[in-house]
Write a protein that holds these residues in place. Structure first.
Motif, short mmCIF file in Angstrom:
data_model
loop_
_atom_site.label_atom_id
_atom_site.label_comp_id
_atom_site.label_asym_id
_atom_site.label_seq_id
_atom_site.Cartn_x
_atom_site.Cartn_y
_atom_site.Cartn_z
N PHE A 81 7.23 3.65 -7.72
CA PHE A 81 6.93 4.09 -6.42
C PHE A 81 7.89 3.65 -5.38
N LEU A 82 8.56 2.58 -5.78
CA LEU A 82 9.70 2.01 -4.83
C LEU A 82 10.88 2.85 -4.89
N LEU A 83 11.31 3.19 -6.08
CA LEU A 83 12.52 4.07 -6.45
C LEU A 83 12.26 5.44 -6.59
N PRO A 84 12.57 6.50 -5.57
CA PRO A 84 12.30 7.78 -5.92
C PRO A 84 13.17 8.43 -6.97
N GLU A 85 12.90 9.58 -7.26
CA GLU A 85 13.72 10.35 -8.36
C GLU A 85 15.28 10.72 -7.76
N ARG A 86 15.11 10.94 -6.39
CA ARG A 86 16.68 11.04 -5.75
C ARG A 86 16.37 10.32 -4.32
N VAL A 108 5.25 -3.28 1.36
CA VAL A 108 4.36 -3.26 2.30
C VAL A 108 3.69 -2.17 2.80
N PRO A 109 4.57 -1.14 3.03
CA PRO A 109 3.96 0.06 3.59
C PRO A 109 2.93 0.80 2.35
N HIS A 110 3.50 0.55 1.34
CA HIS A 110 2.54 1.29 0.28
C HIS A 110 1.35 0.45 -0.05
N ILE A 111 1.28 -0.96 0.20
CA ILE A 111 0.10 -1.64 0.21
C ILE A 111 -0.60 -1.33 1.19
N LEU A 112 -0.38 -1.14 2.40
CA LEU A 112 -1.11 -0.91 3.69
C LEU A 112 -1.86 0.65 3.47
N GLY A 140 -3.87 0.33 -0.27
CA GLY A 140 -4.91 -0.72 -0.41
C GLY A 140 -4.61 -1.88 -1.56
N ALA A 141 -4.91 -3.08 -1.43
CA ALA A 141 -4.64 -4.01 -2.17
C ALA A 141 -5.20 -4.00 -3.56
N GLU A 142 -6.15 -3.29 -3.79
CA GLU A 142 -6.61 -3.02 -4.99
C GLU A 142 -5.82 -2.16 -5.89
N TRP A 143 -4.97 -1.23 -5.31
CA TRP A 143 -4.31 -0.28 -5.87
C TRP A 143 -3.05 -1.26 -6.33
N PHE A 144 -2.42 -2.17 -5.57
CA PHE A 144 -1.41 -2.73 -6.00
C PHE A 144 -1.74 -3.83 -7.17
N ARG A 145 -2.95 -4.39 -7.08
CA ARG A 145 -3.48 -5.22 -8.07
C ARG A 145 -3.45 -4.73 -9.48
N SER A 146 -3.79 -3.36 -9.36
CA SER A 146 -3.99 -2.58 -10.79
C SER A 146 -2.71 -2.40 -11.51
#
Length: 462
Positions: free
Chosen positions: A4-9, A224-228, A231-237
């Motif tokens: 999710f941090l590195l897009p395909e392009r 940070v924007p992905h977590i906000l 949600g925190a639970e998504w990141f912890r998955s």
């Protein structure tokens, strides 16, 4: 695990960013829930600093807020200089918008007066990308009144040290301060030991203050924007309980195709070397892996360690910035120790004499050892200097000398003895030092000018 941090392009415009399932939504949620809940969400996610220390990001934000003070500031550290590391430049090239949005969220959460985004002046593609992102996001009305200053810094290794970075922002040389940014931040007017108080900056009235400052790495803020938004639970998955999420790992050295890639934390390091760097060459085996020059060696028998903060700590090493330098069984580890020591000696600023003097003395003896001109007594001298090199250190550089160089000599004693007994190097071959200028298409470009760099930070003629 899809990255999710590195897009395909690479994303080339703010419209492309807003067309993703994340663009602008992190800041929107932060504003909806307020600064305190925003900090709480980052703390709940378990996000840890990706610059090398691995400190919990939420706790760092809370620490800055708890310091009080008249003004607060936030700094994005993009001065990537750790050997073997390219992940911050990769992120800024691929999606500078998530970094800038993360920086704006952090400024909102801690109540910062101003934000700074620091890169080396030599990072031209990255400077163009972040400048475009800041301009387009502000023109699009995303925190239109946010003041974000982009700082073009020097090439010195210590520019990436957070206390030295504050000095550069203030127009000075990258010489680390005594106290950390959350205690003695930007434009601080409160004196610290060995320093004089500065004049109040424009708009500052009242007593002298230390202006607590938050410094976060580019990759940390990009999360940070992905977590906000999710949600925190998504990141912890993803990842492990103590190391949630993903990490952008760099793999260079004796591998088939040096590269960077986003991997889930907890993945075995051996699998990361194979997946990101395509493994070592035919009929070769891994001898040693280093996380930059800041942590002890990971020898081949320990290569199945999970790529996590707790995993690498458990074997006596560390995650660092997840930039992994791989050496195969043809590499001379005495030469590796010599190169590491010389780099740290040259990049030492000299404020702490045991660091500058000690790393120089260690380098000199390792050069003699590599040339087959040292005797056993000089090994004892190296050990003595490794014990003293950190005396009075105000940054981590001297500790790196002790950990990385000391671990090589301890893990490969037979190779050390071979150099003394044979009067030379039994594995002579060129080893490029992995200070990266560029990394693309499976090809690493290293900075050869570092061999001309001298301990006073000048360069010998080519």
């Amino acid at each position: 695990m899809p990255p999710f941090l590195l897009p395909e392009r690479p994303l080339q415009s703010v419209d492309e960013y807003f067309a993703t399932d994340i663009g602008g939504l992190g800041l929107k949620r932060a504003v909806e829930i307020g600064p305190e809940a925003t900090v709480g969400e980052i703390a709940a996610s378990g996000l840890r600093g990706r610059g090398g220390g691995g400190f919990p990001t939420g706790r760092k934000w809370e620490g800055v807020i708890s310091q009080g003070g008249t003004h607060r500031y936030v700094v994005a550290n993009g001065a990537e200089g750790e050997p073997g590391t390219f992940k911050d430049r990769a992120l800024m090239r691929a999606n500078p918008y998530q970094l800038v949005e993360g920086l704006i969220i952090a400024a909102f959460a801690i109540g910062a007066r101003e934000a700074f985004l620091c890169l080396k002046a030599s990072f031209e593609p990255e400077l163009e990308a972040v400048t475009r992102a800041v301009t387009e996001l502000q023109e699009a009305g995303v925190c239109r009144d946010c003041q974000i200053t982009i700082v073009r810094g020097p090439d010195e290794y210590l520019f990436g040290e957070e206390k030295a970075m504050l000095e550069v922002i203030e127009g000075k040389a990258p010489l680390p301060r005594l106290f950390p940014p959350y205690e003695h931040g930007l434009f601080a007017t409160a004196p610290q030991t060995g320093w004089q108080a500065a004049e109040n900056e424009p708009g500052h009235v009242g007593r002298h203050e230390s202006n607590p400052t938050l410094v976060n790495n580019v990759e940390t803020l990009s999360n940070v924007p992905h977590i906000l938004a999710r949600g925190a639970e998504w990141f912890r998955s993803m990842g492990t309980a103590d190391s949630p999420g993903t990490v952008v790992a760099t793999v260079v050295g004796d591998v088939v195709a040096p590269d960077f890639g986003e991997v889930e934390l907890g993945t075995p390091l051996r699998a990361v070397v194979d997946a990101v760097g395509s493994g070592v060459g035919p009929d070769r085996r891994v001898k040693a892996v280093f996380s930059g020059v800041a942590n002890p060696v990971v020898p081949e028998p320990l290569l199945d360690v999970p790529l996590s903060y707790e995993g690498l700590n458990a074997i006596g090493s560390g995650m660092g910035a997840a930039g992994f330098i791989v050496y195969d069984d043809t590499a001379c580890m005495v030469e590796v120790a010599r190169q590491f020591s010389r780099f740290l000696w040259v990049e030492s600023c000299g404020q702490c004499p045991p660091c500058k003097l000690g790393s120089g003395e260690i380098t000199e003896r390792l050069e003699r050892l590599q040339a087959g001109a040292a005797d056993i007594a000089e090994l004892s001298e190296v050990g003595a200097w490794l014990n003293k090199v950190t005396d009075g250190n105000r940054c981590y550089l001297a500790v790196e000398e002790r950990l990385a160089v000391g671990s090589i000599l301890g893990a490969f004693p037979a190779e050390v003895v071979e150099h003394i007994e044979t009067g030379g190097c039994p594995r002579p071959r060129p080893l490029p030092f992995p200070k990266l200028v560029d990394l693309t298409g499976g090809r690493a470009v290293y900075d050869d000018s570092l061999w001309r760099k001298q301990p006073d930070w000048t360069y010998a003629p080519a």
